[in-house]
Design an enzyme around this catalytic site. Structure first.
Site, mmCIF file in Angstrom:
data_model
loop_
_atom_site.group_PDB
_atom_site.id
_atom_site.type_symbol
_atom_site.label_atom_id
_atom_site.label_comp_id
_atom_site.label_asym_id
_atom_site.label_seq_id
_atom_site.Cartn_x
_atom_site.Cartn_y
_atom_site.Cartn_z
ATOM 1 N N ARG A 539 6.220 -8.963 -61.454
ATOM 2 C CA ARG A 539 7.564 -9.266 -60.963
ATOM 3 C C ARG A 539 7.699 -8.936 -59.491
ATOM 4 O O ARG A 539 7.104 -7.965 -59.018
ATOM 5 C CB ARG A 539 8.595 -8.366 -61.643
ATOM 6 C CG ARG A 539 8.995 -8.706 -62.997
ATOM 7 C CD ARG A 539 9.849 -7.529 -63.504
ATOM 8 N NE ARG A 539 9.721 -7.390 -64.917
ATOM 9 C CZ ARG A 539 10.539 -8.000 -65.785
ATOM 10 N NH1 ARG A 539 11.546 -8.727 -65.346
ATOM 11 N NH2 ARG A 539 10.346 -7.872 -67.066
ATOM 12 N N SER A 603 0.232 -0.496 -61.488
ATOM 13 C CA SER A 603 0.004 0.267 -62.723
ATOM 14 C C SER A 603 -1.470 0.485 -63.036
ATOM 15 O O SER A 603 -1.978 0.092 -64.092
ATOM 16 C CB SER A 603 0.682 -0.446 -63.882
ATOM 17 O OG SER A 603 2.018 -0.698 -63.543
ATOM 18 N N ASP A 657 3.393 2.839 -62.804
ATOM 19 C CA ASP A 657 4.524 2.400 -63.640
ATOM 20 C C ASP A 657 5.149 3.548 -64.450
ATOM 21 O O ASP A 657 6.359 3.551 -64.700
ATOM 22 C CB ASP A 657 4.139 1.231 -64.574
ATOM 23 C CG ASP A 657 2.906 1.509 -65.419
ATOM 24 O OD1 ASP A 657 2.257 2.550 -65.221
ATOM 25 O OD2 ASP A 657 2.581 0.644 -66.278
HETATM 26 C C1 BG6 Z 1 7.665 -2.887 -67.644
HETATM 27 C C2 BG6 Z 1 7.585 -2.117 -66.329
HETATM 28 O O1 BG6 Z 1 8.960 -2.842 -68.114
HETATM 29 O O2 BG6 Z 1 6.779 -2.297 -68.558
HETATM 30 C C3 BG6 Z 1 6.147 -2.184 -65.847
HETATM 31 O O3 BG6 Z 1 8.455 -2.674 -65.393
HETATM 32 C C4 BG6 Z 1 5.235 -1.629 -66.872
HETATM 33 O O4 BG6 Z 1 6.029 -1.463 -64.663
HETATM 34 C C5 BG6 Z 1 5.435 -2.343 -68.166
HETATM 35 O O5 BG6 Z 1 3.890 -1.745 -66.442
HETATM 36 C C6 BG6 Z 1 4.570 -1.748 -69.236
HETATM 37 O O6 BG6 Z 1 4.660 -2.490 -70.416
HETATM 38 P P1 BG6 Z 1 3.748 -3.735 -70.704
HETATM 39 O O7 BG6 Z 1 3.845 -3.866 -72.187
HETATM 40 O O8 BG6 Z 1 4.334 -4.876 -69.980
HETATM 41 O O9 BG6 Z 1 2.355 -3.398 -70.271
HETATM 42 C C1 GLC Z 2 -3.363 1.879 -67.623
HETATM 43 C C2 GLC Z 2 -3.371 2.279 -66.180
HETATM 44 C C3 GLC Z 2 -2.229 3.215 -65.894
HETATM 45 C C4 GLC Z 2 -0.946 2.618 -66.365
HETATM 46 C C5 GLC Z 2 -1.042 2.247 -67.823
HETATM 47 C C6 GLC Z 2 0.229 1.612 -68.328
HETATM 48 O O1 GLC Z 2 -3.648 3.010 -68.349
HETATM 49 O O2 GLC Z 2 -4.588 2.869 -65.861
HETATM 50 O O3 GLC Z 2 -2.167 3.475 -64.544
HETATM 51 O O4 GLC Z 2 0.085 3.519 -66.166
HETATM 52 O O5 GLC Z 2 -2.109 1.367 -68.007
HETATM 53 O O6 GLC Z 2 0.509 0.414 -67.721
#
Ligand code: BG6
Ligand code: GLC
Ligand code: BG6
Ligand code: GLC
Length: 917
Positions: A539, A603, A657
């Site tokens: 995003r 992340s 994240d």
């Molecule tokens: C989102 C966050 O809501 O959730 C992200 O904005 C995050 O930063 C993500 O990485 C994690 O969940 P998923 O299931 O999308 O990996």
């Molecule tokens: C993976 C990444 C970590 C992140 C997580 C959730 O473990 O290494 O940095 O926070 O995924 O998205």
């Protein structure tokens, strides 16, 4: 010559007169084809009623599901015991079925009496007796030392919810045993068997005699799909389409239905056809008002019907010159075997005479002819009625199969059918007349239901062993309390290693300082851009934060796709793509010229030296772009912006994240000091005391630590709970050997674990009929949302099956049940593991603060947590159990980490400005 003719004429005339007399008297019992077709139509309607969910409770014809789903296919084999109770004779059998090319069945059996004390005693006595007979049989055959699967033919109406259970609806025929109705006869039998220490049997199947008959005949003729008993009682079963059986879930294939047609008419629907004799029989029976169709047909009643008719005719002076004997007045003196004997073609008249004389009567020649005709009418009516009901079943089968002509086989058994001289022929003829578009083969079950019961048991036996194998596989995903405590303790140790200077560099839980030193306090304000990369969606956001009394956050965002070839291409391509998306977003928002401060949620594990510097340690999850590991991602982004040379941005912060999530939630709840992601990946951050973070200068205050707990176990410390499926998933991943804990707990891998288990089950023939499909071999077909969807409690089996089919997996309903179980085992373990890990974190915080009791909030995000129906519940439960001194509130981050990233940026920007000034 003339005299002979005269005599013949005289006899014919005499016979005709008698026949006419009886015909007139029994006018009501002679059923025309029109009436029979009408009965057939009525029975068709009864069948529909019995099968429908709403109509079933009040339906007279119960149409009971039997949980027998197929006729024998020749693959059955093994040694079985069988009991055959409820017909005219009670039998114990040993059946040996061998497969090996040509089918072969060997049977040994023994009859045992069923005295009135047993058929009219109490339940315990009955089942003790049955168990004693079985023990005696095993003793005589010298097979007591061996374990046997057993099939129980129990010829009474039973409600089944599975094959090895049967709740007796009501006794029929000549049984009336106290305390058995509405109880499960299998558990009663097992209970009685337990009293014999030297008898070791597994009661695997309860089958009605009709079902046993169908299966017995089905073994020799694969076309057999109906079983009919015309013996002491009468009944039929047939193979019905699952989609028509409301009482059983699933619409795959067929299931045998025990119609219990004996009860046809119990709701009054045959009253117009019943005669005074039928009513009298009923009133004198042990179950008045019940089994009215059976009482017009079966062996237990035919003789008595004849007696009642003869008595009435004699009373009216139509027989025996009006003389009546005591025997003729006595219930039960005429039996069905007498009826059969009287109807014999050659010696019938002579038999009639003898039988009548035995009844203390002195019959004339005319009487004998008349009595013989009474028998014919009564037994013919019986055959006619059976034919009409059977014709209804055959029509239903034909219509179910959408055929113009049906070719089928009906398995037949029962003493009346087998021993009455004319019965079979009459029945066959009428059936063929009523359903001219069915080519029916009537196959006599020579060996009784025991053989069929063994077939059913053989299939059940195979299923039991398959179930055992499945259970064993799933058991490897179960975690004991000790396992979980172990995980918690090891996690605690790893957290310490990561924080300590000497061990930090080699720690598997990296414990990365984030340079975020406080949670939001509400003074943050301004307009920011944010990027959110690394979860399911990429995003770009515009975040407007207002402080003070009208404190608020407004966000505008757009989701962009990152194609796989970019995720796994070169670093330059990846960052160029990101910048392209930013450009599109600025354009879209109409703010192309603005130089806004930007917070970058990235992340992945980054080693930070300050808030705006982050060197990627290594890629995780689905990313593998080249030339990035070891590089500063902020620099890479800056360079990509420069390369594009269209706009400039002020990159102020790079944020994991988990940290973004903690900040997002911390904005609402100041007690939120932990951020947890259960999504594509799995990770946690938390506020740690500076004095504990040995690798960062300073001892005052706190700093957020990105634990990167996904790497927990990379040193082998949790290998004892990893299964071979976890290892397979690891080996097939982009980063083998890395992120072992994440691979057992996060969305990106759970589906893969499920897929590996399904492959294994399929290989063992336990799933998808042993057929491996292309889809099943395809990596990544089960996304997190698939697990969440399949495990939803509201989802009917049928929908589960549809989901599987959409994935290209041709599954039956049984398959769907197994797939759901597999998903459940895998996701439960994931939630428990995360719970144990979180317990270590909250405990650490409690100990840091020297508290007896800690109250803390965890900010959570991620599709697994949000979408899965059970994950969050199990997680919470586990944390509670593993950290009883902590009161943990879970707060869902509704807005994602973009908001948190903006908040961090706001603070960093302010500090930066202060520093500059
Ligand atoms: C989102 C966050 O809501 O959730 C992200 O904005 C995050 O930063 C993500 O990485 C994690 O969940 P998923 O299931 O999308 O990996
Ligand atoms: C993976 C990444 C970590 C992140 C997580 C959730 O473990 O290494 O940095 O926070 O995924 O998205
Ligand atoms: C036998 C079957 O051949 O026929 C029994 O093995 C069945 O299971 C019986 O109940 C039905 O006939 P009858 O005449 O004994 O009631
Ligand atoms: C009775 C029983 C039925 C059985 C039949 C033939 O009708 O209720 O279950 O199949 O007799 O034995």
């Amino acid at each position: 010559m003339f005299a002979v003719h005269l005599l013949a004429f005289y006899f014919t005339k005499l016979k005709e007169d008698q026949i006419k007399k009886v015909d007139r008297f029994l006018y009501h019992m002679r059923l025309s084809d029109d009436v029979l077709l009408d009965v057939m139509t009525r029975f068709q309607a009864e069948m529909v009623k019995g099968l429908e969910r709403d109509a079933h409770p009040t339906a007279a014809v119960k149409m009971l599901p039997t949980f027998v789903r197929s006729i024998p296919d020749g693959s059955e084999n093994g040694d079985f015991l069988a009991l055959d109770l409820g017909g005219s004779k009670f039998r114990v059998l040993k059946v040996k079925v061998s497969e090996g090319g040509k089918q072969n069945v060997q049977m040994e059996s023994q009859f045992y009496p069923t005295p009135k004390e047993i058929t009219h005693g109490n339940g315990t006595e009955l089942f003790d007796y049955v168990a004693d007979c079985l023990a005696d049989f095993m003793e005589t055959k010298n097979i007591k030392h061996k374990k046997f699967p057993l099939g129980f033919t129990f010829s009474f109406p039973c409600i089944q919810t599975k094959l090895d259970e049967g709740v007796l609806l009501s006794w029929t025929k000549y049984f009336k045993v106290r305390g058995v109705q509405e109880t499960d006869v299998i558990s009663s039998l097992c209970h009685a068997l337990r009293k014999h220490k030297d008898v070791d049997v597994d009661v695997l199947a309860l089958v009605n005699d009709t079902v046993g008959t169908m299966m017995t005949c089905g073994y020799d003729d694969q076309r057999c799909e109906v079983g009919v008993i015309i013996g002491t009682g009468t009944n039929a079963c047939y193979m019905e389409e699952m989609s028509n059986i409301d009482l059983v879930e699933g619409d795959e294939g067929r299931m045998c239905i025990n119609t219990e047609w004996g009860a046809f008419g119990d709701d009054g629907s045959l009253d117009d056809l019943r005669t005074e004799f039928d009513r009298e029989i009923d009133l004198g029976s042990i179950n008045p008002g019940k089994q009215l169709f059976e009482k017009m047909i079966s062996g237990l009643y035919l003789g008595e019907l004849v007696r009642l008719i003869l008595l009435k005719m004699a009373k009216k002076g139509l027989l025996f010159s009006g003389k009546i004997s005591t025997a003729l007045r006595t219930k039960g003196k005429v039996e069905t075997k007498h009826v059969a004997a009287m109807e014999k073609r050659k010696e019938g008249l002579q038999n009639t005479k003898e039988i009548l004389m035995e009844l203390g009567l002195t019959p004339s020649e005319e009487d004998c002819i008349a009595v013989q005709h009474v028998c014919t009418i009564v037994s013919f009516r019986s055959a006619n009625l059976c034919a009409a009901a059977l014709a209804a079943i055959l029509t239903r089968l034909r219509e179910n199969k959408k055929l113009i002509r049906l070719r089928t086989t009906v398995g037949m058994d029962g003493t009346l059918y087998k021993t009455h001289p004319q019965y079979p022929k009459r029945l066959h003829k009428v059936v063929r007349r009523l359903v001219p578009n069915c080519d029916v083969r009537f196959l006599l079950s020579e060996s009784g239901s025991g053989k069929g019961a063994a077939m059913v048991t053989a299939v059940a036996c195979r299923l039991v062993s398959q179930r055992k194998q499945i259970d064993e596989i799933l058991a490897s995903f179960e975690l004991s309390e000790k396992n979980l405590i172990d995980v918690k303790n090891k996690m605690s140790e790893e957290l310490e290693y990561g924080l300590k200077k000497e061990t930090h560099a080699t720690a598997t839980v990296k414990m990365l300082p984030t340079y975020v030193c406080g949670t939001p306090d509400g003074t943050e304000k301004g307009k920011f851009l944010a990027l959110d990369l690394g979860g399911t969606n990429f995003r770009v956001l515009l975040v407007k934060i207002r402080s003070g009394r009208r404190k608020s956050v407004r966000m505008y965002n757009k989701i962009f796709a990152i194609p796989l070839e970019i995720m796994q291409g070169t670093g330059e391509e990846l960052f160029d793509h990101i910048v392209q998306c930013i450009a599109d977003f600025l354009e879209y928002m109409g703010i192309k010229g603005a130089r806004l401060p930007l917070g970058f949620t990235f992340s992945f594990p980054c080693r930070q030296a300050s808030i705006d510097k982050g060197a990627l340690v290594e890629w995780t999850k689905g990313f593998k772009a080249t030339d990035c590991e070891g590089e500063d991602v902020v620099d890479m982004l800056r360079e990509a912006i420069k390369r594009r040379n269209e706009f400039d941005l002020d990159i102020v912060a790079v944020v994991n994240d988990t940290v973004g999530t903690m900040m997002t939630c911390g904005y609402e709840d100041p007690n939120c000091e932990i951020g947890f992601i259960a999504g594509t990946g799995s990770n946690v951050c938390y506020m740690e005391e500076m004095k504990n973070i040995e690798i960062v200068e300073g001892t005052e205050g706190k700093m957020c630590i990105n634990t990167e707990w996904g790497g927990f176990g990379d040193n082998g410390c949790i290998d004892s709970i990893r299964t071979k499926y976890d290892k397979e998933v690891d080996e097939g991943s982009l980063n083998p050997g890395k992120q072992r804990y994440e691979k057992m707990t996060s969305g990106m891998y759970l589906g893969e674990i499920v897929r590996q288990i399904l492959i294994d089950l399929t290989k063992h023939g336990l799933l998808f009929r042993g057929r491996m499909s292309e889809s099943l071999r395809t990596r990544g077909i089960f996304e997190t949302k698939f697990l969440s969807h399949i495990e939803s409690d509201r989802l009917a089996l049928l929908q589960v099956r549809r989901i599987l089919q959409q994935l290209g997996l041709d599954s039956t309903c049984d398959d769907s049940i197994i797939v759901k179980e597999v998903c459940g085992a895998v996701s439960k373990r994931a939630a428990q593991l995360c719970g144990a890990g979180l317990a270590a974190i909250v405990e650490k915080k409690r100990k840091n603060r020297n508290l007896e009791h800690l109250k803390i909030t965890v900010g959570v995000d991620g599709t697994l947590y949000k979408l899965h129906p059970h994950f969050s519940g199990i997680l919470r439960e586990t944390v509670k159990e593993m950290a009883p001194q902590c009161d943990v509130t879970f707060m869902l981050s509704e807005d994602g980490s973009g908001k948190g990233a903006a908040l961090i940026t706001a603070v960093a920007k302010r500090l930066h400005n202060v520093g500059e000034n």
